[in-house]
Design a protein around this motif. Sequence first.
Motif, PDB file in Angstrom:
ATOM      1  N   GLU A  10      66.494  24.689  54.789  1.00  0.00           N
ATOM      2  CA  GLU A  10      66.203  25.791  55.710  1.00  0.00           C
ATOM      3  C   GLU A  10      65.394  25.381  56.929  1.00  0.00           C
ATOM      4  OE1 GLU A  10      64.208  28.992  53.901  1.00  0.00           O
ATOM      5  OE2 GLU A  10      65.978  29.701  52.822  1.00  0.00           O
ATOM      6  N   LEU A  11      64.614  24.317  56.774  1.00  0.00           N
ATOM      7  CA  LEU A  11      63.619  23.991  57.799  1.00  0.00           C
ATOM      8  C   LEU A  11      64.228  23.840  59.189  1.00  0.00           C
ATOM      9  CD1 LEU A  11      60.669  23.454  58.300  1.00  0.00           C
ATOM     10  CD2 LEU A  11      61.032  21.067  57.679  1.00  0.00           C
ATOM     11  N   PHE A  12      65.330  23.122  59.278  1.00  0.00           N
ATOM     12  CA  PHE A  12      65.917  22.868  60.593  1.00  0.00           C
ATOM     13  C   PHE A  12      67.249  23.602  60.780  1.00  0.00           C
ATOM     14  CE2 PHE A  12      63.089  19.249  60.054  1.00  0.00           C
ATOM     15  CZ  PHE A  12      62.474  19.178  61.300  1.00  0.00           C
ATOM     16  N   ALA A  13      67.498  24.583  59.923  1.00  0.00           N
ATOM     17  CA  ALA A  13      68.821  25.208  59.900  1.00  0.00           C
ATOM     18  C   ALA A  13      69.281  25.684  61.274  1.00  0.00           C
ATOM     19  CB  ALA A  13      68.823  26.374  58.922  1.00  0.00           C
ATOM     20  N   HIS A  14      68.405  26.376  62.011  1.00  0.00           N
ATOM     21  CA  HIS A  14      68.846  26.940  63.281  1.00  0.00           C
ATOM     22  C   HIS A  14      68.974  25.911  64.370  1.00  0.00           C
ATOM     23  CE1 HIS A  14      67.365  30.824  61.507  1.00  0.00           C
ATOM     24  NE2 HIS A  14      68.595  31.101  61.888  1.00  0.00           N
TER      25      HIS A  14
ATOM     26  N   LEU B 137      74.659  36.548  53.430  1.00  0.00           N
ATOM     27  CA  LEU B 137      73.995  36.172  54.677  1.00  0.00           C
ATOM     28  C   LEU B 137      74.279  37.171  55.791  1.00  0.00           C
ATOM     29  CD1 LEU B 137      74.461  32.293  54.790  1.00  0.00           C
ATOM     30  CD2 LEU B 137      72.328  33.552  54.604  1.00  0.00           C
ATOM     31  N   ASN B 138      75.497  37.682  55.806  1.00  0.00           N
ATOM     32  CA  ASN B 138      75.852  38.582  56.896  1.00  0.00           C
ATOM     33  C   ASN B 138      75.337  40.001  56.713  1.00  0.00           C
ATOM     34  OD1 ASN B 138      77.490  37.429  59.142  1.00  0.00           O
ATOM     35  ND2 ASN B 138      78.499  36.503  57.396  1.00  0.00           N
ATOM     36  N   ARG B 139      75.143  40.378  55.452  1.00  0.00           N
ATOM     37  CA  ARG B 139      74.693  41.741  55.212  1.00  0.00           C
ATOM     38  C   ARG B 139      73.180  41.856  55.288  1.00  0.00           C
ATOM     39  NH1 ARG B 139      78.684  43.292  50.320  1.00  0.00           N
ATOM     40  NH2 ARG B 139      80.536  43.615  51.588  1.00  0.00           N
ATOM     41  N   ASP B 140      72.512  40.703  55.238  1.00  0.00           N
ATOM     42  CA  ASP B 140      71.059  40.706  55.256  1.00  0.00           C
ATOM     43  C   ASP B 140      70.559  41.362  56.549  1.00  0.00           C
ATOM     44  OD1 ASP B 140      68.370  40.123  55.206  1.00  0.00           O
ATOM     45  OD2 ASP B 140      68.685  38.214  54.177  1.00  0.00           O
ATOM     46  N   LYS B 141      69.729  42.427  56.367  1.00  0.00           N
ATOM     47  CA  LYS B 141      69.237  43.164  57.530  1.00  0.00           C
ATOM     48  C   LYS B 141      68.344  42.300  58.416  1.00  0.00           C
ATOM     49  CE  LYS B 141      70.872  47.384  57.181  1.00  0.00           C
ATOM     50  NZ  LYS B 141      70.735  48.065  55.896  1.00  0.00           N
ATOM     51  N   THR B 142      67.737  41.284  57.831  1.00  0.00           N
ATOM     52  CA  THR B 142      66.834  40.444  58.621  1.00  0.00           C
ATOM     53  C   THR B 142      67.591  39.394  59.435  1.00  0.00           C
ATOM     54  OG1 THR B 142      66.550  38.853  56.836  1.00  0.00           O
ATOM     55  CG2 THR B 142      65.023  40.697  56.881  1.00  0.00           C
ATOM     56  N   ARG B 143      68.854  39.394  59.335  1.00  0.00           N
ATOM     57  CA  ARG B 143      69.749  38.506  60.092  1.00  0.00           C
ATOM     58  C   ARG B 143      69.276  37.043  60.101  1.00  0.00           C
ATOM     59  NH1 ARG B 143      69.996  39.897  65.463  1.00  0.00           N
ATOM     60  NH2 ARG B 143      68.055  41.045  65.265  1.00  0.00           N
ATOM     61  N   PRO B 144      69.290  36.418  58.940  1.00  0.00           N
ATOM     62  CA  PRO B 144      68.816  35.032  58.878  1.00  0.00           C
ATOM     63  C   PRO B 144      69.669  34.048  59.686  1.00  0.00           C
ATOM     64  CG  PRO B 144      69.837  35.678  56.809  1.00  0.00           C
ATOM     65  CD  PRO B 144      69.724  36.914  57.636  1.00  0.00           C
ATOM     66  N   MET B 145      70.925  34.431  59.997  1.00  0.00           N
ATOM     67  CA  MET B 145      71.807  33.494  60.708  1.00  0.00           C
ATOM     68  C   MET B 145      71.511  33.446  62.205  1.00  0.00           C
ATOM     69  SD  MET B 145      74.048  32.286  58.465  1.00  0.00           S
ATOM     70  CE  MET B 145      75.570  31.978  59.336  1.00  0.00           C
ATOM     71  N   THR B 146      70.756  34.417  62.715  1.00  0.00           N
ATOM     72  CA  THR B 146      70.481  34.442  64.152  1.00  0.00           C
ATOM     73  C   THR B 146      69.326  33.489  64.481  1.00  0.00           C
ATOM     74  OG1 THR B 146      71.101  36.752  64.135  1.00  0.00           O
ATOM     75  CG2 THR B 146      69.940  35.964  66.087  1.00  0.00           C
ATOM     76  N   ASN B 147      69.550  32.662  65.464  1.00  0.00           N
ATOM     77  CA  ASN B 147      68.476  31.812  65.934  1.00  0.00           C
ATOM     78  C   ASN B 147      67.670  32.601  66.962  1.00  0.00           C
ATOM     79  OD1 ASN B 147      66.745  29.885  66.820  1.00  0.00           O
ATOM     80  ND2 ASN B 147      68.333  28.429  67.499  1.00  0.00           N
ATOM     81  N   ARG B 148      66.614  33.258  66.479  1.00  0.00           N
ATOM     82  CA  ARG B 148      65.831  34.138  67.356  1.00  0.00           C
ATOM     83  C   ARG B 148      65.168  33.385  68.505  1.00  0.00           C
ATOM     84  NH1 ARG B 148      65.994  36.770  62.458  1.00  0.00           N
ATOM     85  NH2 ARG B 148      65.848  39.032  62.590  1.00  0.00           N
ATOM     86  N   ALA B 149      64.924  32.105  68.304  1.00  0.00           N
ATOM     87  CA  ALA B 149      64.221  31.341  69.341  1.00  0.00           C
ATOM     88  C   ALA B 149      65.021  31.248  70.632  1.00  0.00           C
ATOM     89  CB  ALA B 149      63.888  29.946  68.827  1.00  0.00           C
ATOM     90  N   ILE B 150      66.325  31.250  70.524  1.00  0.00           N
ATOM     91  CA  ILE B 150      67.127  31.158  71.752  1.00  0.00           C
ATOM     92  C   ILE B 150      68.072  32.341  71.935  1.00  0.00           C
ATOM     93  CG2 ILE B 150      67.021  28.626  71.850  1.00  0.00           C
ATOM     94  CD1 ILE B 150      69.999  28.731  70.857  1.00  0.00           C
ATOM     95  N   SER B 151      68.370  33.046  70.853  1.00  0.00           N
ATOM     96  CA  SER B 151      69.321  34.156  70.965  1.00  0.00           C
ATOM     97  C   SER B 151      68.659  35.523  70.806  1.00  0.00           C
ATOM     98  CB  SER B 151      70.418  34.033  69.912  1.00  0.00           C
ATOM     99  OG  SER B 151      70.945  32.741  69.910  1.00  0.00           O
ATOM    100  N   GLY B 152      67.411  35.530  70.315  1.00  0.00           N
ATOM    101  CA  GLY B 152      66.728  36.810  70.145  1.00  0.00           C
ATOM    102  C   GLY B 152      66.121  37.243  71.470  1.00  0.00           C
ATOM    103  N   THR B 153      66.412  38.487  71.874  1.00  0.00           N
ATOM    104  CA  THR B 153      65.845  38.963  73.142  1.00  0.00           C
ATOM    105  C   THR B 153      64.926  40.149  72.867  1.00  0.00           C
ATOM    106  OG1 THR B 153      67.739  40.394  73.523  1.00  0.00           O
ATOM    107  CG2 THR B 153      67.817  38.207  74.513  1.00  0.00           C
ATOM    108  N   TYR B 154      63.782  40.110  73.504  1.00  0.00           N
ATOM    109  CA  TYR B 154      62.752  41.147  73.319  1.00  0.00           C
ATOM    110  C   TYR B 154      62.132  41.427  74.678  1.00  0.00           C
ATOM    111  CZ  TYR B 154      62.905  38.739  68.770  1.00  0.00           C
ATOM    112  OH  TYR B 154      63.298  38.140  67.621  1.00  0.00           O
ATOM    113  N   PRO B 155      61.581  42.626  74.888  1.00  0.00           N
ATOM    114  CA  PRO B 155      60.779  42.831  76.085  1.00  0.00           C
ATOM    115  C   PRO B 155      59.548  41.931  75.975  1.00  0.00           C
ATOM    116  CG  PRO B 155      61.333  44.910  75.024  1.00  0.00           C
ATOM    117  CD  PRO B 155      61.701  43.831  74.070  1.00  0.00           C
ATOM    118  N   PRO B 156      59.117  41.304  77.064  1.00  0.00           N
ATOM    119  CA  PRO B 156      58.006  40.345  76.963  1.00  0.00           C
ATOM    120  C   PRO B 156      56.642  41.008  76.835  1.00  0.00           C
ATOM    121  CG  PRO B 156      58.757  40.492  79.208  1.00  0.00           C
ATOM    122  CD  PRO B 156      59.677  41.361  78.414  1.00  0.00           C
ATOM    123  N   GLY B 157      56.577  42.303  77.090  1.00  0.00           N
ATOM    124  CA  GLY B 157      55.265  42.962  77.026  1.00  0.00           C
ATOM    125  C   GLY B 157      54.318  42.361  78.058  1.00  0.00           C
TER     126      GLY B 157
END
Lengths: 612, 360
Positions: A174-178, A306-326
Motif C-alpha cells: 500500500e505504501l507506494f500504491a498511488h 475497491l470500487n464500492r468503497d466510499k473512501t475511494r482508495p483508488m483515487t490518488n488524492r495528491a494529484i487528482s483530488g481537488t478541494y477549495p484551498p481555503g
Amino acid sequence: MPLDREKQLTRLKKRLEGFGRVAFLAFAVLVGFSFYLQVIKGDYYYFLSEKNRIRVYPLFPPRGKIFDREGNVLATNYPTFDLYIVPYYLFKECRKEKIPYWKHPTFRLLVKEVGVDEERLKDNLEKGKRAPFVPRLIAKGLTESQLAKVESLKWALRGVYVDAAETRRYPYGELFAHVVGYVGEVTEKDVKSLKFYPGDSVGKTGLEKYYDELLHGIGGWESWEVDALGHRIKPVAKSIPTKGMDLKTTLLLPLQEKAKELFEGKIGAVVALDPNTGEVLALYSSPSFDPNLFPRGISVKDWKRLNRDKTRPMTNRAISGTYPPGSVFKLVVALAGLTEKKLNPWHKINCTGAMRFGNRVFRCWKRQGHGKTDLYKGIVQSCDVYFYNVGKDLGVDLISKYAFMLGLGKKTGIDLPYEAKGIVPTKKWKRKRFKAPWYPGETLNYAIGQGYINVTPIQLAVLSSFFANGGYLVVPHLNLEEKVKKIDLGIPKRYINLVRRAMLGVVEDEHGTAHWTARLKGIKIAGKTGTAQVVSREIEERYKKGHRIVKKRYAEHAWFVAFAPYKKPLIAVAVVVEHGGHGSSSAAPIAKEIIAEYLRYKGLLKEKDAGK
Amino acid sequence: MRVNKGILSKRLDLGVVFVFFLISAIGLFTLAGIYEGSIFLKRQILWHVIGIAAFLGVLSFDRKFFREWVWFFYIGAIALLIMVLIVGKVGKGAQRWIIIGPFRLQPSEFAKIALALALGSVFEHFSVKGRIPLGLREVLIVGAVCLPFFILTAMQPDLGTALIFVLVAATVSFFAGIKRGTLVLCLLFAFVVAFVGWNHLKPYQKNRIIAFLDPKKDPYRTGYHIIQSRIAIGSGRLWGKGYMKGTQSRLNFIPEKHTDFIFPTFAEDWGFIGVCVLLFLYFVFITRIIEICKRAKNPYALYTTVALGAIFFWHIVINVGMTMGLLPVVGVPLPLMSYGGSATVASYITLGLILVMVRE
C-alpha cells in the motif's frame, strides 16, 4: 432400315462435336478460375497460407525495476508459476470414453482440487477445439498449495503443465500504491492496436503507466511453423526481447513511511517536495490499496470492494483530488495585491468580526474580530475581513491572473497520469459554465479561498515551494534523472519576502494559527493553514442525545502548506485532511512530523522527539 | 494368346491409354509427395496393378458379352448397394464401404459402370424402336433405371455419387435428344425435387451448400474446407511452391489431401503452370474419348461409350470445381489422381469398357 440406322448414327455422332465444345468450355472455365486464384489473387492466398503456417509466440521482456532515491526496491519482478493445458490429450480420452470433457476427471480435479475457474477453463477448452495442441493459459500465479496439488495429481491431469513466468511485485504494498501505480494485463484495445501481444503486462496507473515505454522494454517473439492442429513443427525466426530500463525515483522511503503512519485512519493526502528542484520526496494518498492485487489479474470480488468503497482508495488524492484551498489562498491574494500595488502592507484595516457588503454580511472566522490588522497580522491570524477588503480592491480576474501564474488551475506537469487541473474561476469562466454573471460578493468569498476555486495538493506543494525558494515555480517530478525546470515569475523579491515572513509568523508568532500545532524546536517552519469549506447548505446536521453530529461527508477539509528551514528551505509540504476540521488542528501536525522526519534524515535535527 | 493379341491389337486406341497412364503417374507422384514412403503410395500402386489386371480382363471379353449380361451387372450393383446399407462400414458420417478381408470395397464406384452399361442397353432399345428423341415415357424409363442407384447412394448418404448417376443419365439423354415439351417438364420436376430435397438433406449437407455459397461466413466450420482448399490452390501462384513444399498440405490444412482434395495439393506444389498441364492432360483425355465414341459402329456402343465418358468428365469437373470453390463440396474423387482402390480399379474398368465398345 440399316441405311436409316447408319444415317441416324452419323447424325448422333455430329452431336459429339457439340459435346467436345462443352468439354472445352468446362476446362476453359476451370483454367480461367485457376488463373484468377493463382495468378491474379496468388499473392493474397500465399499470404493467407503463410498466416496459416506461421504462428508467432510472444516473448515478454523483463520489466524495469523502480527504486526510491536510496535504492530501495519499490517495484520488482518475481517468478511465478502459471498453469497451462494442451486440450488434445483431454479430448482424446473423452472421445475414447465417450464422455463430455466437463465430466472428465482432469476437468473435475482442476476445478475442485486445484481451484481453476470453471468458466475460464471451459472457455479455453472450447477455443482449443480447433487447434487442440496450442497450450492454453488456465491459471496465473499459482500459490504454493496449488502447485503442490498439481504436482501430486499430475498422474491424473492430462496435458496439464506448469510454466514459469515473471510477475510484478510491489514489496511495500500500500505504501507506494498511488505513486508507483500497478501493472495489469493489456486490454483488447491495446492488442488490436498491435502495440502489445495478448497476455503482456502494461502500466495502468502511476509511474508504471507514465514511464511504461521505458519500463516495459521491447517485446520479442518467436515464430514457429505449426500444423493445422497447432503442433509446433519447427522454429522459423526469433527476436530476443530487450529488458526494460530501471527507474530511479526521487522518493524517500522513510518519509513515505512516516506519511503513511501519520495518515493512519485519516483520509487525505500529503506531498513533500524539494522546493529548490521540484523533486518529490513523498507523495501519499490515504486510504491506499494493495497494488499486488492487480498484476495477476484482480478478482471480481476485490475489484468491486475497491470500487464500492466510499473512501475511494483508488483515487490518488495528491494529484487528482481537488478541494477549495481555503485560507491558503490568502497567500496568492496577498502577493497579487502587493504586486499590483493595490495593497499597502502597513495599512491597517479594522476587523470587527464581520463585514457588510451589499446587503450581505461576510463573517470573519473569529467572531469577536481581529481588531486593527495589517498584512502580517492578516496572514498570521488568517483574518478573513482583511482579505475581503484586498479581494474587493483586486477583483476576481486580477486574483485569478496571479492564481494562474502561481500554477493553480493547470497541471503542474508532474510525471504521473491522471493529474487534475483544478479550477481557477474568472468572469468569463463563470459565464461559460453557469451562464450567469459574476456577482461582486463572490469575489469576497474567492479572496479567502472558498467558492468555485479548486486546487490539488500537488499544486499547493508547488505554491509552497515558490515561497520557499523565493520566487520561482518548480515542476514536480519523480524521475531522479529528469532535468530540473525552474520558471522565474519575475515577482519582486521584497513582496515575496513580506509573505514569507508572515508565513513564518503563522508558526512562530504566538498568535499564529499553527503556533501550537506546527512549531518545531530548533527549526523554523513557515506555513499557512486553510480550511476548505464544502458548500455550507449541504451540511446535514443531526441531533442525537443533545450532541450535534456533523455528517462527515459534508464537513470541512483541513489544509496546511509549509516549508522549512525558513532561512534555507529544504522541504516544502502540502497536507490535506478530509473532514479534518480546521487546518491547524489536523493537517499542521502531519506537516510538522514530515518536516521533522526529513530534517532528521538530513542531519539537521538531532533530538529524537523534537518539538513534542 | 489369341486373346492377348486381340487385346493389344492396333485397333485399340493407345493414345487414350497413354494419357491415362500419364495422369496416373502424376497422381502417384503427388501421393508420394504427401506421405514419404507411406502406406498410401504402396497401396495405390497395388490398386493400379489390380486395375491393370481388371483392364486386361475387361478387354478379354467382347461387347456382346456385356450387352447380354448387362442386367446381371445391374442387379448385382443394386444388391451390393443394399449390402452396403446393411453391413456397410460407417466412415465420415456415411456408410460407403463393404469390408472384404483387408480391403474396403466401395460398390458405388462400380455401380456407376453398371448404370452406364444399362443406359447403353436402354437407349439402344429406344433407338431400335425409333423412340428417339425421348418423350415423357422414355424419360420416365431412364429415370426408373437410375432411381434404385440414386436412392441407395443417397441413403448412405453419398450425395456426390448420387449426383453423378443423375448427371450421367442426363448426359446420355441430352445426347440422344429430348422432345422440347418433355425437357420443360423435366426441368420443372428438377426444381420441385431440389426444393423438396433441400428439406430432407442432413445438416452437414446443407452446411456444405451454405458454405459453398458463402465460405467466409464461418471459416472454422462449414467453410473451412473450401477456404483452406482455395488458399492451397491460390498460394501456389504461377510456379508453385515446389514438389513437397506445399505448406497447406504438408501441415494438414487441407482436409482429405490424398483423396478428394488431391487437386489443391498438386496445385499448391506446381502452381498455375502445373494446373495448366494437368487440366490439359485431362482435356486431351476427354477429347480422346469423344474421338473414340465417333468410332462406334452401332447405337449400343455409342450410347455406352458416351455414358462411360460422361462418368470421367463429371468426376473431373465436379472435383476440380469443388476444390476451387466453384461448386459445393460433394465427396467425388478426381479420377486417376485421388487415392482409393475402388475408384482406381473402376477407372481402369471404365477405360477398358470404352475400348471394348469400339473394338472392331
